[in-house]
Design an enzyme around this catalytic site. Structure first.
Site, PDB file in Angstrom:
ATOM      1  N   ASP A  62      62.383  26.660  68.908  1.00 35.40           N
ATOM      2  CA  ASP A  62      62.348  25.651  67.842  1.00 35.40           C
ATOM      3  C   ASP A  62      63.352  26.015  66.757  1.00 35.40           C
ATOM      4  O   ASP A  62      62.998  26.407  65.644  1.00 35.40           O
ATOM      5  CB  ASP A  62      60.930  25.536  67.280  1.00 35.40           C
ATOM      6  N   HIS A 117      62.562  20.530  65.932  1.00 39.82           N
ATOM      7  CA  HIS A 117      61.714  19.336  65.943  1.00 39.82           C
ATOM      8  C   HIS A 117      61.925  18.444  64.723  1.00 39.82           C
ATOM      9  O   HIS A 117      61.232  17.443  64.562  1.00 39.82           O
ATOM     10  CB  HIS A 117      60.237  19.727  66.052  1.00 39.82           C
ATOM     11  N   SER A 172      58.349  22.051  57.471  1.00 40.53           N
ATOM     12  CA  SER A 172      58.965  22.504  58.717  1.00 40.53           C
ATOM     13  C   SER A 172      60.460  22.733  58.523  1.00 40.53           C
ATOM     14  O   SER A 172      61.131  22.008  57.786  1.00 40.53           O
ATOM     15  CB  SER A 172      58.771  21.453  59.812  1.00 40.53           C
TER      16      SER A 172
END
Length: 251
Positions: A105, A67, A189
């Site tokens: 992910d 992402h 992230s």
């Protein structure tokens, strides 16, 4: 996409609004000794300007979360983001099954110019098998948000110790979890969950539990070893075809 997923993940740590920040940076963390984590990679998307972490797994490959944008540039050997070196262009390969929901992910970024390994730029070890035992004592790190209002990111690398939950309390077999008020925030992230010196997870998303604690979820790297191996050993032509298809799809 369910309303619950939209509220709790907000595109997997990408967005944050006042009063709803996940953490105050790497909460209860400390500033890392400069260049003590030479595998850490600072990532910025050239279109969205989204900031993420990543980690060098081979001189020509960085691993991060899927992402983390579709037009990333990576910066190697970074401690202070106010003193960034020249960025390195990459070819991104997100997992083909990632569609902005839990699971898959993970993304590999092939550096167009392979890194020169030294004291400030180096690789981290990946798991050898898909079913090995993982140390419960782990570490997370990144350049994430400094406050609950999410109006600034840390300019220096920070890190914190976290403890893995038992897998039965995590939800899915391809996810690792930590719980508490210590952990990654907006901007962290894609960074690694390091356990016993091995990158075992990738910072992905979080949920807020009934007890008020936050449960951070990490992509379980060992569950994707075959895909990782396949991507990192594609021919240049195959890699171009894979990336060409993915770059036109918003994530």
């Amino acid at each position: 996409m369910s309303i619950l997923w939209h509220i709790t993940s907000l595109l997997l740590l990408r967005f944050c609004v006042p009063g709803f920040c996940m953490h105050d940076g790497i909460v209860d963390g400390k500033v890392s000794v400069p260049h003590s984590r030479p595998y850490m990679v600072y990532i910025r998307d050239t279109i969205s300007e989204q900031v993420c972490g990543g980690f060098l797994v081979r001189e020509d490959f960085v691993m991060t979360a899927a992402h983390c944008g579709r037009s990333p540039v990576v910066y190697l050997g970074v401690n202070d983001t106010s003193l960034l070196p020249d960025g390195v262009a990459v070819h991104p390969t997100p997992h083909p099954k990632f569609i902005m929901r839990p699971g898959y992910d993970i993304m590999l970024l092939k550096l167009k110019t392979p890194a020169t390994l030294n004291k400030t730029v180096n690789t981290i070890t990946l798991p050898k098998t898909g079913d090995g035992e993982i140390s419960k004592n782990c570490m997370v790190m990144g350049w994430g948000a400094l406050d609950y209002q999410c109006d600034s990111l840390s300019s220096v690398l920070k890190e914190a110790n976290v403890t893995l939950l038992d897998s039965k309390n995590c939800g899915t077999t391809d996810t690792l979890c930590t719980e508490g008020k210590i952990g990654p925030a907006k901007g962290d992230s894609g960074g690694p969950l390091v356990c016993g010196g091995v990158a075992q997870g990738i910072v992905s998303f979080y949920t807020q539990e009934f007890n008020g604690e936050y449960c951070t979820r990490y992509t379980h790297i060992s569950k994707y070893l075959q895909w990782i191996h396949d991507v990192m050993n594609l021919s240049p032509l195959q890699q171009h075809e894979t990336w060409k298809d993915k770059l036109d799809k918003p994530i």
